[in-house]
Design a protein around this motif. Structure first.
Motif: not given
Length: 107
Positions: A17-43
């Motif tokens: 969720t923190t990375l989602m904020k840092l991704s700035n609406g998916f406009s920043r690639f690295t935080p966007s990519l990491l966000m999916f990884g962390f959410y997937g790992a969480s689930l």
């Protein structure tokens, strides 16, 4: 061990969720990519924890503690405001989750 798994799932979700904020609406690639990884790992970790914890209890704790932690991060790191009504609402959520756990229904 089951509670440590649940705690790990919560921490991973808060990171996502923190990375989602840092991704700035998916406009920043690295935080966007990491966000999916962390959410997937969480689930994945939450799914493992659900083998031993009832889904209602686990999800209530996962979502409530995640919400408390991300609210804290929002205030401390992102300088977001927190009104007295929001603090009261967070406290009520914590009371509800505590009541659910103390009820003994999940045993």
């Amino acid at each position: 061990m089951k509670w440590l798994l649940l705690l790990l799932a919560i921490v991973l979700e808060v990171c996502g969720t923190t990375l989602m904020k840092l991704s700035n609406g998916f406009s920043r690639f690295t935080p966007s990519l990491l966000m999916f990884g962390f959410y997937g790992a969480s689930l994945v970790v939450l799914n493992i924890a659900l083998k031993q914890i009832p889904v209602g209890v686990a999800y209530a704790i996962w979502s409530a503690l995640g919400m408390v932690l991300i609210s804290f991060i929002g205030v401390m790191y992102f300088k977001e405001p927190l009104s007295p009504m929001q603090v009261t609402s967070i406290a009520l959520i914590i009371l509800g989750v505590t009541g659910l756990n103390l009820s003994g229904i999940h045993r």
